[in-house]
Scaffold this active site. Sequence first.
Site, PDB file in Angstrom:
ATOM      1  N   ASN A 148      34.446  36.151  46.555  1.00  0.00           N
ATOM      2  CA  ASN A 148      33.778  36.979  47.567  1.00  0.00           C
ATOM      3  C   ASN A 148      32.247  36.950  47.453  1.00  0.00           C
ATOM      4  O   ASN A 148      31.549  36.943  48.455  1.00  0.00           O
ATOM      5  CB  ASN A 148      34.321  38.417  47.560  1.00  0.00           C
ATOM      6  CG  ASN A 148      34.290  39.057  46.192  1.00  0.00           C
ATOM      7  OD1 ASN A 148      34.200  38.377  45.167  1.00  0.00           O
ATOM      8  ND2 ASN A 148      34.377  40.364  46.161  1.00  0.00           N
ATOM      9  N   GLU A 244      36.230  43.077  35.413  1.00  0.00           N
ATOM     10  CA  GLU A 244      35.762  43.783  36.608  1.00  0.00           C
ATOM     11  C   GLU A 244      36.762  43.426  37.693  1.00  0.00           C
ATOM     12  O   GLU A 244      36.714  42.335  38.250  1.00  0.00           O
ATOM     13  CB  GLU A 244      34.342  43.317  36.946  1.00  0.00           C
ATOM     14  CG  GLU A 244      33.537  44.369  37.674  1.00  0.00           C
ATOM     15  CD  GLU A 244      33.790  44.397  39.163  1.00  0.00           C
ATOM     16  OE1 GLU A 244      34.918  44.822  39.558  1.00  0.00           O
ATOM     17  OE2 GLU A 244      32.913  44.020  39.919  1.00  0.00           O
ATOM     18  N   CYS A 278      34.720  44.237  46.037  1.00  0.00           N
ATOM     19  CA  CYS A 278      35.481  45.105  45.120  1.00  0.00           C
ATOM     20  C   CYS A 278      35.095  46.560  45.322  1.00  0.00           C
ATOM     21  O   CYS A 278      35.914  47.448  45.148  1.00  0.00           O
ATOM     22  CB  CYS A 278      35.291  44.673  43.675  1.00  0.00           C
ATOM     23  SG  CYS A 278      33.568  44.468  43.206  1.00  0.00           S
TER      24      CYS A 278
HETATM   25  O1  TXE Z   1      41.818  36.451  42.904  1.00  0.00           O
HETATM   26  P1  TXE Z   1      42.204  35.958  41.457  1.00  0.00           P
HETATM   27  P2  TXE Z   1      42.370  35.952  44.292  1.00  0.00           P
HETATM   28  C1  TXE Z   1      41.193  40.927  44.758  1.00  0.00           C
HETATM   29  C2  TXE Z   1      41.470  41.115  46.232  1.00  0.00           C
HETATM   30  C3  TXE Z   1      42.233  39.878  46.599  1.00  0.00           C
HETATM   31  C4  TXE Z   1      42.976  39.587  45.334  1.00  0.00           C
HETATM   32  C5  TXE Z   1      43.393  38.175  45.124  1.00  0.00           C
HETATM   33  O2  TXE Z   1      42.293  42.228  46.415  1.00  0.00           O
HETATM   34  O3  TXE Z   1      43.146  40.110  47.626  1.00  0.00           O
HETATM   35  O4  TXE Z   1      42.082  39.962  44.311  1.00  0.00           O
HETATM   36  O5  TXE Z   1      42.300  37.291  45.150  1.00  0.00           O
HETATM   37  C6  TXE Z   1      40.962  32.577  38.411  1.00  0.00           C
HETATM   38  N1  TXE Z   1      43.638  32.759  34.058  1.00  0.00           N
HETATM   39  N2  TXE Z   1      39.890  40.426  44.446  1.00  0.00           N
HETATM   40  O6  TXE Z   1      43.781  35.534  44.188  1.00  0.00           O
HETATM   41  O7  TXE Z   1      43.488  35.240  41.414  1.00  0.00           O
HETATM   42  C7  TXE Z   1      40.825  32.011  39.792  1.00  0.00           C
HETATM   43  O8  TXE Z   1      40.853  30.602  39.745  1.00  0.00           O
HETATM   44  C8  TXE Z   1      42.311  32.700  34.259  1.00  0.00           C
HETATM   45  C9  TXE Z   1      38.989  41.362  43.840  1.00  0.00           C
HETATM   46  O9  TXE Z   1      41.449  34.946  44.789  1.00  0.00           O
HETATM   47  O10 TXE Z   1      42.027  37.112  40.563  1.00  0.00           O
HETATM   48  C10 TXE Z   1      39.500  32.604  40.222  1.00  0.00           C
HETATM   49  O11 TXE Z   1      38.417  31.885  39.661  1.00  0.00           O
HETATM   50  N3  TXE Z   1      41.756  32.641  35.470  1.00  0.00           N
HETATM   51  C11 TXE Z   1      37.815  40.710  43.220  1.00  0.00           C
HETATM   52  C12 TXE Z   1      39.529  33.999  39.589  1.00  0.00           C
HETATM   53  O12 TXE Z   1      40.510  33.914  38.580  1.00  0.00           O
HETATM   54  C13 TXE Z   1      42.557  32.662  36.543  1.00  0.00           C
HETATM   55  C14 TXE Z   1      37.283  39.513  43.923  1.00  0.00           C
HETATM   56  C15 TXE Z   1      39.855  35.137  40.572  1.00  0.00           C
HETATM   57  O13 TXE Z   1      41.077  34.854  41.188  1.00  0.00           O
HETATM   58  C16 TXE Z   1      43.969  32.709  36.399  1.00  0.00           C
HETATM   59  C17 TXE Z   1      38.310  38.636  44.422  1.00  0.00           C
HETATM   60  C18 TXE Z   1      44.493  32.771  35.091  1.00  0.00           C
HETATM   61  N4  TXE Z   1      45.805  32.862  34.857  1.00  0.00           N
HETATM   62  C19 TXE Z   1      39.553  39.131  44.699  1.00  0.00           C
HETATM   63  N5  TXE Z   1      44.504  32.715  37.637  1.00  0.00           N
HETATM   64  C20 TXE Z   1      36.672  41.633  42.882  1.00  0.00           C
HETATM   65  N6  TXE Z   1      36.829  42.449  41.835  1.00  0.00           N
HETATM   66  O14 TXE Z   1      35.618  41.604  43.497  1.00  0.00           O
HETATM   67  C21 TXE Z   1      43.490  32.661  38.522  1.00  0.00           C
HETATM   68  N7  TXE Z   1      42.311  32.611  37.860  1.00  0.00           N
END
Ligand code: TXE
Length: 521
Positions: A148, A244, A278
């Site tokens: 994001n 976070e 977030c």
């Molecule tokens: O996030 P992910 P996603 C929330 C928001 C959204 C949901 C899913 O609600 O709908 O999360 O988003 C890496 N070990 N936020 O699926 O999966 C991945 O490659 C280590 C809130 O995109 O959490 C990416 O770089 N890393 C949030 C990162 O984790 C792993 C912002 C985030 O992906 C992994 C975005 C693993 N096992 C989404 N699996 C905020 N706090 O602002 C994935 N990744």
Amino acid sequence: MMPSKIIFANGELISHNPTNGQEVGRVKVTDVEDVPLMVERARAAQGEWATRAVSERARRLRPLADHLYDLMEPVADTISRECGKPKVEALSSEIFPTMMHINYLADKAARTLRDEPLPDYWMTWLMGKRGRIVHRPYGVVGVIAPWNYPFWLMAGPALSALVAGNAVIAKPSEFTPLSGDWLRQLVAKLTLPEGLFQMAHGDGRVGAAIVKAGVDKMVFTGSTATGRRVMADAAQSLTPVTLELGGKDAAIVLEDADLRHAATGIVWGGLTCAGQVCASVERVYVAESVMEPFSRLVVEQVKALRVGEDLERSEIGSMNNERQMAIVQRQVAEAIAHGAKVLAGGAAGPGWFFPPTVLSDVPPDVELMRAETFGPVLPIQPVKDAAEAIRLANDSVWGLTASLWTKDVGRARQLAMQLNTGVVSINDHVSAAGCPDIPWGGTKETGFGRLQGREGLMTFVTPQAITHEALPLKRPWWYGYDRDSYRLFAGLMALLTTKSLGHKLRAVAGVLRHFDLRRLL
Ligand code: TXE
């Protein structure tokens, strides 16, 4: 038909503009087998880097701000096209806070991380301990970022980690690899030890490989579900983590609020970056006496927003990816099916555009009110008083931020202390995230640890106490125990730790009578 946001093909990750499906660019995916080698190289570079003074490290990083300023146009363009967000937001909410962060590190890191004398507690002093506390870098820090705010949420922690003396392995989200890759290109312009900052590209498999590759600290920003996996993997090696994660922020509008200011701030706080923040406003609780005029102002402003593919002109772009689009659609449809009234927006499309949406009468138990939405949706609910608003705001598994909108700042400060969140903003929302000196992070399932501010720098160091003895005396607790040792200790304890004068006098008399003080020498 829109292509997928991302496509993996022939070892490359191809990233598309979610507003129109056009390719933005591609990056080489990191082989998971290479990740431990990256960590090894990083560790070799970190040894030398850690010996430099913080001020010297900050001075070496400082030119990044000017390089970023020079390249702001292409960086903003990539972020905007890859995220599907207005270009002005790429500047105001990613590049600008990153530049402030760099300046903050240059101005404050050396002072914040300087050695501290031991706290001057008299008992420690009396025990003969002198010394200081130094702030040691962890070593190699893994930084995993979301899509994001793909540039800033990676640059902030990565640069703090570097200035604190660590090496960094950073991984952008697979949805926004090119925005993240700009940081690699900009850091490459600095004179840093080879391998000190490296970037890995790929999806969760590469992310998990970083966590398991022997890094000394993990900083993760992303979803709560993935945060749990990161923490579980890190638990195997007892690697400390800073998380976070998500949020379900509430904005509370009290009866004495400046309604136009509140409506304007909440519309932005809920809809900027198409609500994919977030800390965006995901629930609005409004004093019932002002519900009607407040909602009217919100709806008026939301209907006037320019939504569209022309990211140089629009105020709201599209959802970043198909997965996010599906979540928002499902939550809004369910809320409407359960009786929510649509005051603006509501129906998805075209493509991955979700119109800015205002709802009222949303039942409290639907997903839209309980799960993270991460979309441009503002559910507005009337409340009878501040107490009810606080209770509802706290009724969430997350605790990132909340806002209070009122003219009575004193009262708001009191109410703020009842909100179980990491940040409370009075008459604003989200923007505290951009201030590099404000500690940022949350409570409950938002995770723990802080980024930014003093606490945010401390995230990247571990305290080491270095003590020395003021006088080379044999300690009374060292070996050589005999029948007097117990009495001596009891006496010392009475002297040092009890409040009773009688105990103290009896203890001194006992020690003088029975104990040969020459034994201390
Ligand atoms: O996030 P992910 P996603 C929330 C928001 C959204 C949901 C899913 O609600 O709908 O999360 O988003 C890496 N070990 N936020 O699926 O999966 C991945 O490659 C280590 C809130 O995109 O959490 C990416 O770089 N890393 C949030 C990162 O984790 C792993 C912002 C985030 O992906 C992994 C975005 C693993 N096992 C989404 N699996 C905020 N706090 O602002 C994935 N990744």
